[in-house]
Design an enzyme around this catalytic site. Structure first.
Site, PDB file in Angstrom:
ATOM      1  N   HIS A 167       0.943  -1.226   0.012  1.00  0.00           N
ATOM      2  CA  HIS A 167       0.115  -0.053  -0.037  1.00  0.00           C
ATOM      3  C   HIS A 167       0.952   1.303   0.102  1.00  0.00           C
ATOM      4  CE1 HIS A 167      -3.885   2.224   0.822  1.00  0.00           C
ATOM      5  NE2 HIS A 167      -2.627   3.202   1.376  1.00  0.00           N
ATOM      6  N   CYS A 168       0.686   2.130  -0.967  1.00  0.00           N
ATOM      7  CA  CYS A 168       1.486   3.192  -1.220  1.00  0.00           C
ATOM      8  C   CYS A 168       0.855   4.448  -0.790  1.00  0.00           C
ATOM      9  CB  CYS A 168       2.246   3.099  -2.581  1.00  0.00           C
ATOM     10  SG  CYS A 168       3.104   4.754  -2.856  1.00  0.00           S
ATOM     11  N   PRO A 169       1.344   5.237   0.324  1.00  0.00           N
ATOM     12  CA  PRO A 169       0.550   6.329   0.507  1.00  0.00           C
ATOM     13  C   PRO A 169       0.812   7.463  -0.412  1.00  0.00           C
ATOM     14  CG  PRO A 169       2.323   6.216   2.042  1.00  0.00           C
ATOM     15  CD  PRO A 169       2.228   4.872   1.223  1.00  0.00           C
TER      16      PRO A 169
END
Length: 392
Positions: A167-169
């Site tokens: 999960h890439c913010p």
């Protein structure tokens, strides 16, 4: 009051579970935490705007007009890959329907049998064979499904994602099967754009320093100084991230598998998805077919809702129709006494010629009132008995 069931058609994205955000009638799908994504947009657009405003006019005249043109093309490609990664479905898997979840639970209980109290039940897994190697499929207690190979449940989006990478913010979304190639192209093009801007910032400062001196150049071009600082601190992280994912693509491996050590643990299990060839692995990840979304976000579904409504009262206001209602006459006649009760009062008055009998008959106007002793006073009872004697 009565409940009315109303059936209306809604889009499926309106009823999808999880913690995703949908825009443009389900066409855009992102995570709810988008603060860092806005910071990414601000850094890219702000840095490029300063470059086009301060460096490009000078470099286009003194070096080549192709410098701002190539920078504009690279900037547009970076923005396209960023938006494509952020606004797309990463490969979210639909959750099991209640009937399917019940059937799976029954299968698991039948396979495991009754577990004695105090003992931990066996793990819910299934074994599949991929390239002559056993791979375990884990059961997701939230989605009520056995996750496909390489899938994992994202705790931030609260959904299972196929070929989950991480999960890439910075992009405001998960990176999975459907948007991994765009994420890699975004990091690769952003690295090139950062290096490009950083290099020509230095060239611009050196060319101006030859004529006006280094300190005077810094005073006249504060935007160049800000760009150099931003690019310097951004360059290491972006280029390092691109190199790391290049290494993973060459092995046909995900970030999640690399962190968990799925194929490099103590048992030394080989990666069943690798082709043992760097070119084949890169072609599969970057040049493979685009997988369609399995969510059908913009599909239609029926929703049943119960609405409470009054059956008689509203209709009387909408359609004023005269109605005959039976009303019990009050014990003491007044201006609100119904008309159908007044003849009974007159009849009682004619039968009693004396004033006492009239007063008694006016107080007891309805035969049913005689059956209610608590409502009458003792004096009224005495007068009523005298009136009966005189009548006889």
């Amino acid at each position: 009051m009565s409940a009315v069931m109303i059936t209306r058609k809604v889009r499926k994205w309106e009823k999808l579970p999880g913690k995703n955000t949908f825009c443009c009638d389900g066409r855009v799908m992102m995570a709810r935490q988008k603060g860092v994504f806005y910071l990414t947009l601000f850094l890219i657009i702000g840095t490029c705007s300063l470059f086009f405003a301060f460096e490009c006019p000078y470099l286009a005249i003194h070096l080549s007009p192709a410098i701002p043109v190539f920078a504009a093309v690279l900037f547009l490609f970076v923005m396209a890959m960023l938006l494509r990664t952020s606004f797309s479905d990463p490969g979210v898997l639909p959750r099991a329907l209640p009937e399917e979840a019940t059937f799976i639970e029954m299968e698991i209980e039948a396979a495991n049998g009754n577990v004695p109290a105090g003992q931990r039940p066996p793990p819910r897994i299934r074994n599949v064979q991929i390239n002559n190697q056993i791979v375990k499929l884990k059961y997701c207690y939230t989605c009520k499904i056995f996750r496909p190979p390489r899938a994992s449940h994202c705790s931030i989006c609260d959904n299972c994602v196929d070929r989950f990478d991480h999960h890439c913010p910075w992009v405001g979304n998960c990176v999975g099967k459907r948007n991994y190639r765009y994420f890699y192209l975004f990091t690769l093009s952003l690295s090139l754009l950062t290096i490009y801007i950083f290099t020509f910032d230095i060239v611009h400062a050196v060319m101006r320093s030859v004529d006006k001196g280094f300190l005077n150049t810094l005073k006249e071009t504060p935007g160049t100084v800000l760009e150099v600082l931003v690019c310097f601190f951004t360059l290491w992280s972006v280029v390092g991230l691109t190199g790391f994912h290049t290494y993973l693509i060459s092995l046909n491996q995900t970030t999640n598998e690399d962190i968990k050590g799925s194929w490099s643990g103590k048992n030394r299990v080989q990666n069943p998805y690798s082709h043992k060839n760097i070119i084949k692995n890169c072609c599969e990840v970057l040049c493979g077919p685009t997988h369609p979304s399995v969510l059908d976000r913009r599909g239609l579904m029926q929703e049943d809702s119960h609405v409470s409504a009054t059956s008689a009262a509203p209709s009387s206001f909408n359609n004023p129709v005269p109605q005959t209602t039976k009303t019990t006459a009050p014990l003491i006649p007044n201006e609100h006494t119904p008309d159908d009760a007044k003849p009974s009062i007159a009849a009682l008055a004619e039968e009693s010629p004396s004033p006492k009998e009239k007063s008694s008959s006016s107080k007891v106007e309805h035969p049913s009132a005689q059956t209610l002793p608590p409502l009458a006073s003792p004096e009224t009872d005495a007068e009523t008995s005298i009136a009966k004697d005189n009548t006889h």
